[in-house]
Design an enzyme around this catalytic site. Structure first.
Site, PDB file in Angstrom:
ATOM      1  N   ASP A 160      -7.852  -9.451   4.281  1.00  0.00           N
ATOM      2  CA  ASP A 160      -7.868  -8.436   5.233  1.00  0.00           C
ATOM      3  C   ASP A 160      -9.018  -8.311   6.365  1.00  0.00           C
ATOM      4  O   ASP A 160      -9.823  -7.616   6.136  1.00  0.00           O
ATOM      5  CB  ASP A 160      -7.943  -7.076   4.430  1.00  0.00           C
ATOM      6  CG  ASP A 160      -7.361  -6.099   5.073  1.00  0.00           C
ATOM      7  OD1 ASP A 160      -6.888  -5.884   6.224  1.00  0.00           O
ATOM      8  OD2 ASP A 160      -7.398  -4.865   4.617  1.00  0.00           O
ATOM      9  N   GLU A 192       0.768  -1.124  -0.012  1.00  0.00           N
ATOM     10  CA  GLU A 192       0.062   0.120   0.166  1.00  0.00           C
ATOM     11  C   GLU A 192       0.891   1.423   0.018  1.00  0.00           C
ATOM     12  O   GLU A 192       0.637   2.148   0.677  1.00  0.00           O
ATOM     13  CB  GLU A 192      -1.029   0.016   1.052  1.00  0.00           C
ATOM     14  CG  GLU A 192      -1.756  -1.239   1.044  1.00  0.00           C
ATOM     15  CD  GLU A 192      -2.876  -1.244   2.316  1.00  0.00           C
ATOM     16  OE1 GLU A 192      -2.654  -0.894   3.438  1.00  0.00           O
ATOM     17  OE2 GLU A 192      -3.832  -1.965   2.234  1.00  0.00           O
ATOM     18  N   GLU A 197     -12.847  -2.270  11.810  1.00  0.00           N
ATOM     19  CA  GLU A 197     -12.614  -1.657  10.341  1.00  0.00           C
ATOM     20  C   GLU A 197     -13.678  -2.319   9.481  1.00  0.00           C
ATOM     21  O   GLU A 197     -14.399  -1.568   8.581  1.00  0.00           O
ATOM     22  CB  GLU A 197     -11.214  -1.941   9.670  1.00  0.00           C
ATOM     23  CG  GLU A 197     -11.158  -1.422   8.247  1.00  0.00           C
ATOM     24  CD  GLU A 197      -9.846  -1.494   7.520  1.00  0.00           C
ATOM     25  OE1 GLU A 197      -9.058  -1.998   8.447  1.00  0.00           O
ATOM     26  OE2 GLU A 197      -9.633  -1.087   6.530  1.00  0.00           O
TER      27      GLU A 197
HETATM   28  O1  GCW Z   1      -6.814  -3.237   6.478  1.00  0.00           O
HETATM   29  C1  GCW Z   1      -6.117  -2.427   5.658  1.00  0.00           C
HETATM   30  C2  GCW Z   1      -6.376  -1.144   6.057  1.00  0.00           C
HETATM   31  C3  GCW Z   1      -5.346  -0.175   6.156  1.00  0.00           C
HETATM   32  C4  GCW Z   1      -4.288  -0.829   6.980  1.00  0.00           C
HETATM   33  C5  GCW Z   1      -3.859  -2.050   6.242  1.00  0.00           C
HETATM   34  C6  GCW Z   1      -2.570  -2.588   6.956  1.00  0.00           C
HETATM   35  C7  GCW Z   1      -2.312   0.481   8.273  1.00  0.00           C
HETATM   36  O2  GCW Z   1      -7.344  -0.743   5.400  1.00  0.00           O
HETATM   37  O3  GCW Z   1      -5.752   1.067   6.686  1.00  0.00           O
HETATM   38  O4  GCW Z   1      -3.083   0.240   7.001  1.00  0.00           O
HETATM   39  O5  GCW Z   1      -4.625  -3.006   6.171  1.00  0.00           O
HETATM   40  O6  GCW Z   1      -2.807  -3.615   7.661  1.00  0.00           O
HETATM   41  O7  GCW Z   1      -1.624  -2.122   6.788  1.00  0.00           O
END
Ligand code: GCW
Length: 720
Positions: free
Chosen positions: A376, A302, A404
């Site tokens: 995730d 990311e 989240e």
């Molecule tokens: O779940 C995703 C999230 C991001 C997060 C990423 C991660 C900190 O949407 O916000 O970033 O995972 O775990 O690195």
């Protein structure tokens, strides 16, 4: 006038001094009912602590605070009277040493609580090999009383199954929290080190009470400033506050720090200048904080920099930092959450593909920190295929406490059920019984190191976690990291007793509510293996139709693959073949006709009219699940409504209001998803199930410019 004063006086008598706002978490220590006080008073007359140290003093003051609160009488430090509680280690206490207790098997952090007699008096001893073990034992003793268990004939020995039990705070240095739904960061860096907010101590008490022994303090998408001397001085002050509670501080490090802070031209892990920079940086940290825990690193994910930028492996990246902390006893948590938009491979496969060939290449003081599932933190995921597949690597399990993808602040979802599902997952790596718990506690492959990590749900909201019931996820995480064999049910029972009341009329209703809440959210958001159906960026609410994001694997359509034929991601050998990353028996199960319904569309693309085990079509089954989820929330509301007599007004009302939001949003999820999927299935609603009240365009148009935890609203975002 006098009547006014009489009324005011009466009010003072009946209104508790402070409302129950949740601030004291499960450490409330309110006076017990009279019968219980009578039962426990004789076993808690005095506290005897012969030695003194910050941790022993913390234990003594916790016991004093706890027992005098619960028993509604002063409990003092005194002599060995009948009913005294004696705490200490053989080193700190001649009394404890004289008892010759069997402490050897307990390690550094374990404890023993035993009813015994000393100089002819019945006493309770809380003993350990270290002062921090004594503190853990003191919390355990209080927990027994808080949950009304007998403490008359105790002989309890307990040691943690996992050595490192950590929270990762995703707090930004400006006070916002990535995916934080409980206000702002509790870390007030601006005022540190001169002003140390008392909340840090309260947090440390809560963490220690469930055995959490480390925290990383900043977002894994890391700000390089955290490594600057300005912030390290602040961190050292925080470490001083946390140390008596057995909590070591860790930092999320930005991989490119040698460039940004060190002014080098590169962050290539194989460059000697880069290696020297990390060494110097780390030495500086340990000069300030001798027991600094180490780093967590999010690399090549990311947008974060990482070793791949220099054509180096994840292991080379991790090892350069690991080598710098090794002489000081530090640890590196290297995250496996690595995927790339440039890699056309199924996202679910990417981490395994990248890390599996590196098995055995990571230093001993590195953990590969692996999320519970391959995508995730979804409401349900099959366990990550890396568990069981990296025998020569220390794997840490990462779970997310902050919700989240689980409705954020207002949905009551009790996460220990989810945590247990992954801990109990059988990887079959070495035959039956090769559970994830055994992978991470090191026993499956004979590793010395072991760790479990939770993404914190703590913020500066008065009740710490935004919602009362989210406190249970913090509590439950710690308890499970100490002992993964505990049951979600038992943890709920403990937490309810300590947080609300032990009255069976309350607990026996609310434990099942909490347990059922996890399946409810799966049902109303993503039943039958669906995943990542969330609205863009903030992940609040449904967005199964989203297909316009630049990165394909960020689009919900990438995951649901809804088309005229059916629904689901073909990950069998005819599709992406992600199933083959699992041990053969699981690979076969997930690719075949006997796949459990709960993972169906995760692994297979299934015809809309496919006949399910229930005899229903996939379409009808899916709708039945959505509606079961909503019905479960309706039931949760009903149950909670009947609990008013057992809960103070403030906490009862907020929970009741949140449950109403949850029900409304469960309906929204169901209606929006059905409206979208029906454009492919073209199948009618099964009898007894109402169609969505609006057309698809209505749900697609719902837009929220500012949702907590997702960063600021950007000027170019659409405004509707
Ligand atoms: O779940 C995703 C999230 C991001 C997060 C990423 C991660 C900190 O949407 O916000 O970033 O995972 O775990 O690195």
């Amino acid at each position: 006038m006098s009547r006014f004063f009489a009324a005011a006086f009466l009010l003072l008598l009946v209104v508790p001094a402070r409302a129950e706002d949740g601030y004291n978490l499960w450490l409330r220590y309110r006076p017990m009912e009279a019968s219980a006080q009578a039962q426990y008073r004789p076993v808690a007359t005095d506290i005897v602590s012969e030695g003194t140290s910050p941790s022993l003093d913390a234990a003594k003051s916790e016991l004093t605070r706890g027992l005098s609160g619960l028993l509604d009488k002063p409990v003092s430090a005194g002599a060995v009277a009948e009913g005294a509680v004696i705490i200490g280690t053989p080193a700190s206490s001649p009394l404890v040493a004289g008892l010759k207790l069997p402490l050897t098997g307990l390690g550094r952090e374990g404890y023993l609580i035993r009813s015994t007699s000393l100089v002819g008096r019945a006493v309770t001893v809380i003993a350990a090999n270290s002062d921090i073990g004594v503190l853990y034992g003191s919390f355990a003793f209080l927990r027994l009383i808080q949950t009304r268990q007998s403490v008359a004939h105790l002989d309890i020995a307990s040691a943690p199954r996992l050595k490192l039990r950590l929270l990762n705070h995703w707090d930004n240095l400006d006070g916002t929290i990535e995916r934080g739904y409980a206000g702002h960061s509790i870390f007030d860096w601006q005022k540190m080190p001169d002003y140390m907010d008392p909340r840090y101590t309260m947090m440390a008490r809560a963490d220690a009470s469930v055995g959490i022994n480390g925290i990383s303090v900043n977002n894994v998408s890391a700000d390089v400033w955290m490594l600057s001397s300005l912030y390290l001085d602040k961190l050292a002050a925080l470490a001083d506050v946390l140390r008596p509670y057995g909590i070591r501080v860790y930092v999320a490090a930005r991989f490119s720090a040698p460039i940004e802070l060190g002014k080098l031209k590169t962050a290539d892990p194989n460059d000697p200048q880069v290696q020297a920079w990390w060494q110097k940086e780390v030495d500086g940290i340990y000069r300030r904080i001798p027991d600094f825990g180490g780093f967590v690193v999010k690399a090549n994910s990311e947008g974060q920099p990482g070793p791949r930028d220099y054509n180096r492996t994840q292991a080379e990246g991790a090892n350069v930092i690991a080598d710098a902390v090794a002489p000081h006893g530090g640890t590196v948590f290297w995250r496996a959450f690595v995927y790339s938009e440039k890699d056309p491979t199924d996202r679910a496969k990417q981490a395994y593909n990248e890390f599996k060939p590196l098995d055995g290449k990571f230093r001993d003081n590195v953990f590969v920190q692996t999320k519970n599932g391959a995508i995730d933190f979804q409401p349900r995921e099959p366990a990550h295929p890396m568990f069981g597949a990296m025998p020569k690597t220390n794997l840490a399990l990462e779970v997310q406490l902050t919700k989240e993808y689980l409705g954020q602040t207002t949905h009551l979802v009790y996460l220990p059920v989810l945590f247990k599902e992954v801990l109990d997952w059988d990887t079959m790596a070495k035959g039956k019984g090769s559970t994830v718990a055994k992978v991470i506690d090191g026993s499956l492959e004979g590793h010395d190191q072991s760790a479990m990590v939770g993404v914190s749900n703590i913020g500066d909201d008065r009740n710490w976690t935004g919602a009362q019931f989210s406190q249970a996820d913090w509590y439950g995480f710690g308890r499970l990291a100490w002992d993964p064999d505990l049951s979600a049910d038992g943890i709920a029972r403990e937490w309810l007793g300590m947080t609300f009341t032990n009255d069976p009329a309350f607990v026996n209703q609310i434990v099942p509510l909490m347990i059922a809440s996890r399946e409810a959210v799966v049902d109303y958001m993503t039943p039958l293996g669906l995943h990542h159906q969330f609205a863009t960026s903030h992940h609040y609410g449904p967005g199964p139709w989203v297909s316009d994001l630049s990165r394909p694997e960020w689009n919900p359509v990438y995951y649901n693959r809804a088309d005229a034929k059916g629904l689901g991601f073909d990950r069998t050998p005819t599709g992406s073949d992600a199933t083959s990353q699992y041990a053969p028996p699981l690979a076969k199960l997930f690719a075949g006709p006997n796949i459990p319904d709960r993972y169906l569309t995760w692994f297979q693309h299934v015809a809309w009219d496919h006949k399910m085990k229930s005899g229903r079509t996939l379409w009808d089954e899916m709708i039945a699940h959505y509606d079961t989820g909503i019905a479960a929330v309706a039931q949760m509301r009903k149950t909670w409504a009947a609990m008013k007599p057992y809960v103070d007004d403030q906490r009862w009302s907020q929970t009741a209001a949140f449950l109403a939001v949850q029900q409304k949003e469960a309906q929204w999820w169901r209606d929006a998803c059905i409206a979208y999927f029906q454009t492919f299935s073209h199948m009618p609603m099964p009898t007894g199930h109402a169609p969505p009240p609006h057309d698809l365009a209505y749900y697609e148009a719902i837009y929220f410019p500012n949702v907590p935890g997702a960063g600021p609203h950007k000027p170019n975002d659409p405004i509707e």
